[in-house]
Motif scaffolding. Structure first.
Motif, PDB file in Angstrom:
ATOM      1  N   ILE A 145       0.838  -1.201   0.000  1.00 32.40           N
ATOM      2  CA  ILE A 145       0.000   0.000   0.000  1.00 32.40           C
ATOM      3  C   ILE A 145       0.873   1.250   0.000  1.00 32.40           C
ATOM      4  O   ILE A 145       0.597   2.223  -0.723  1.00 32.40           O
ATOM      5  CB  ILE A 145      -0.947   0.009   1.216  1.00 32.40           C
ATOM      6  CG1 ILE A 145      -1.975  -1.119   1.091  1.00 32.40           C
ATOM      7  CG2 ILE A 145      -1.655   1.355   1.345  1.00 32.40           C
ATOM      8  CD1 ILE A 145      -2.879  -1.260   2.302  1.00 32.40           C
ATOM      9  N   THR A 146       1.912   1.233   0.807  1.00 33.13           N
ATOM     10  CA  THR A 146       2.828   2.376   0.865  1.00 33.13           C
ATOM     11  C   THR A 146       3.498   2.603  -0.476  1.00 33.13           C
ATOM     12  O   THR A 146       3.660   3.750  -0.929  1.00 33.13           O
ATOM     13  CB  THR A 146       3.892   2.147   1.958  1.00 33.13           C
ATOM     14  OG1 THR A 146       3.245   1.880   3.210  1.00 33.13           O
ATOM     15  CG2 THR A 146       4.775   3.373   2.118  1.00 33.13           C
ATOM     16  N   GLU A 183       3.567   3.884   8.566  1.00 28.28           N
ATOM     17  CA  GLU A 183       3.972   2.975   7.489  1.00 28.28           C
ATOM     18  C   GLU A 183       5.186   2.138   7.869  1.00 28.28           C
ATOM     19  O   GLU A 183       5.418   1.061   7.312  1.00 28.28           O
ATOM     20  CB  GLU A 183       4.290   3.776   6.221  1.00 28.28           C
ATOM     21  CG  GLU A 183       3.083   4.388   5.529  1.00 28.28           C
ATOM     22  CD  GLU A 183       2.668   5.721   6.133  1.00 28.28           C
ATOM     23  OE1 GLU A 183       1.789   6.380   5.545  1.00 28.28           O
ATOM     24  OE2 GLU A 183       3.220   6.114   7.185  1.00 28.28           O
ATOM     25  N   SER A 184       5.953   2.620   8.838  1.00 28.00           N
ATOM     26  CA  SER A 184       7.151   1.900   9.271  1.00 28.00           C
ATOM     27  C   SER A 184       6.813   0.580   9.947  1.00 28.00           C
ATOM     28  O   SER A 184       7.698  -0.262  10.151  1.00 28.00           O
ATOM     29  CB  SER A 184       7.969   2.773  10.231  1.00 28.00           C
ATOM     30  OG  SER A 184       8.334   4.001   9.619  1.00 28.00           O
ATOM     31  N   ARG A 187       8.503   7.224   3.565  1.00 31.11           N
ATOM     32  CA  ARG A 187       7.960   7.391   4.907  1.00 31.11           C
ATOM     33  C   ARG A 187       8.295   6.211   5.815  1.00 31.11           C
ATOM     34  O   ARG A 187       8.042   6.258   7.012  1.00 31.11           O
ATOM     35  CB  ARG A 187       6.434   7.581   4.844  1.00 31.11           C
ATOM     36  CG  ARG A 187       6.014   8.927   4.275  1.00 31.11           C
ATOM     37  CD  ARG A 187       4.497   9.061   4.280  1.00 31.11           C
ATOM     38  NE  ARG A 187       3.901   8.855   5.587  1.00 31.11           N
ATOM     39  CZ  ARG A 187       3.859   9.770   6.551  1.00 31.11           C
ATOM     40  NH1 ARG A 187       4.406  10.975   6.351  1.00 31.11           N
ATOM     41  NH2 ARG A 187       3.278   9.507   7.711  1.00 31.11           N
ATOM     42  N   ILE A 188       8.808   5.160   5.247  1.00 31.33           N
ATOM     43  CA  ILE A 188       9.193   3.999   6.059  1.00 31.33           C
ATOM     44  C   ILE A 188      10.538   4.309   6.702  1.00 31.33           C
ATOM     45  O   ILE A 188      11.606   4.107   6.121  1.00 31.33           O
ATOM     46  CB  ILE A 188       9.271   2.720   5.203  1.00 31.33           C
ATOM     47  CG1 ILE A 188       7.910   2.440   4.550  1.00 31.33           C
ATOM     48  CG2 ILE A 188       9.721   1.535   6.056  1.00 31.33           C
ATOM     49  CD1 ILE A 188       7.907   1.226   3.648  1.00 31.33           C
ATOM     50  N   PHE A 191      11.439   0.129  16.514  1.00 35.32           N
ATOM     51  CA  PHE A 191      11.450  -1.273  16.078  1.00 35.32           C
ATOM     52  C   PHE A 191      11.441  -2.198  17.291  1.00 35.32           C
ATOM     53  O   PHE A 191      10.709  -3.189  17.332  1.00 35.32           O
ATOM     54  CB  PHE A 191      12.676  -1.553  15.212  1.00 35.32           C
ATOM     55  CG  PHE A 191      12.733  -2.955  14.672  1.00 35.32           C
ATOM     56  CD1 PHE A 191      11.994  -3.309  13.562  1.00 35.32           C
ATOM     57  CD2 PHE A 191      13.524  -3.925  15.288  1.00 35.32           C
ATOM     58  CE1 PHE A 191      12.032  -4.609  13.066  1.00 35.32           C
ATOM     59  CE2 PHE A 191      13.564  -5.218  14.801  1.00 35.32           C
ATOM     60  CZ  PHE A 191      12.813  -5.561  13.688  1.00 35.32           C
ATOM     61  N   ALA A 192      12.246  -1.865  18.300  1.00 38.67           N
ATOM     62  CA  ALA A 192      12.285  -2.672  19.523  1.00 38.67           C
ATOM     63  C   ALA A 192      10.942  -2.641  20.229  1.00 38.67           C
ATOM     64  O   ALA A 192      10.474  -3.664  20.756  1.00 38.67           O
ATOM     65  CB  ALA A 192      13.390  -2.162  20.445  1.00 38.67           C
TER      66      ALA A 192
END
Length: 287
Positions: A50-51, A175-176, A59-60, A67-68
């Motif tokens: 989608i991104t 988005e990330s 944007r990612i 992340f952690a």
């Protein structure tokens, strides 16, 4: 994006989670950790696609800390929940795990400018009563405290704390999450190889359940929930989350996986009342 819009987007996650029990039931024989790995891969790839289609791959931008946090939340909660239902009666584990909406409402007071209000507490209590009524009979079975009950409570704490703390990462685009979800699939897969036997000969219904979880209840739900937690009304979303087990049961009834009862009707009524109280509906607005 305004806080109101973000809150409405967050509500979409609750609607998507209403299909969680149905799709999980449809997934049938798929081992828990294999199911986590499969759905997280599907969800991560969906968000990535989608991104990409929107031309926003830039944007990612996950940070090591975000992340952690993602590994702590989605994977930690999923692992604890599945372990809980294996070591305690499912109804009991589910009831204890659904303490996370109440914890979100309470944890919201720790946020800058959070200001936990009486109506949030009252609404959360009404929602808790509704959830307990919905699965009544579980904790009254006399089985005593089991290790699975502790795991379910830890899962509730993990998801609630993850949801609230994620607001501190509002500068990390939602988005990330595609990177986080794909990353979560790795420890899930390792746990699967260590504790389970791989099953690939799935029926059409089982594949539909896996895809439903990956695309909706896990994939899209995580993104819209992330938006709501980072930019919306955390306390109100926490209270509204009590609708998830009720809506989920309604879906199970419609598809023949559960039977309707007066407990279901009473729970639905209490959920509506709790949401109205928490949102302050009917109060005069202040200019």
């Amino acid at each position: 994006m305004t806080s109101r819009t973000a809150t409405l987007i967050g509500f979409c996650a609750i609607l998507l989670w209403s299909t969680l029990a149905l799709f999980t039931a449809m997934s049938g024989r798929v081992p828990p950790f294999q199911l986590v790995a499969m759905t997280f891969v599907i969800g991560g790839l969906l968000i990535l696609a989608i991104t990409a289609l929107r031309g926003e791959l830039s944007r990612i931008r996950p940070t090591p800390a975000s992340f952690a946090l993602g590994l702590y939340g989605p994977f930690g909660d999923s692992a604890l929940y599945y372990a809980a239902v294996k070591t305690a009666p499912p109804a009991e584990a589910n009831l204890i795990h659904y303490l996370w909406p109440l914890l979100i409402v309470l944890f919201a007071a720790l946020l800058p400018g959070g200001g936990l209000k009486t109506r949030h507490l009252v609404g959360a209590f009404i929602g808790l009563v509704a959830t307990g009524l919905l699965v009544s009979g579980g904790l009254g079975s006399g089985g005593g405290l089991a290790f699975g009950h502790v795991l379910a409570a830890l899962g509730a704490f993990v998801w609630a704390s993850y949801s609230v703390v994620s607001r501190r990462f509002a500068d990390v685009p939602s988005e990330s999450l595609c990177v986080t979800m794909l990353g979560c699939a790795v420890p899930a897969l390792l746990c699967h190889f260590a504790f389970e036997t791989t099953l690939w000969s799935l029926t059409g219904v089982e594949w539909a359940g896996v895809l439903g979880l990956g695309l909706g209840s896990i994939g899209l739900a995580f993104v819209v929930w992330d938006i709501g937690m980072k930019q919306g009304d955390v306390a109100l979303l926490g209270v509204a989350s009590y609708a998830a087990p009720v809506l989920s049961t309604l879906v199970l009834v419609l598809f023949g996986y559960a039977q309707a009862s007066w407990l279901l009707a009473a729970s639905c009524a209490l959920i509506v009342i709790g949401a109205l109280v928490a949102s302050g509906a009917g109060r005069p607005s202040r200019k």
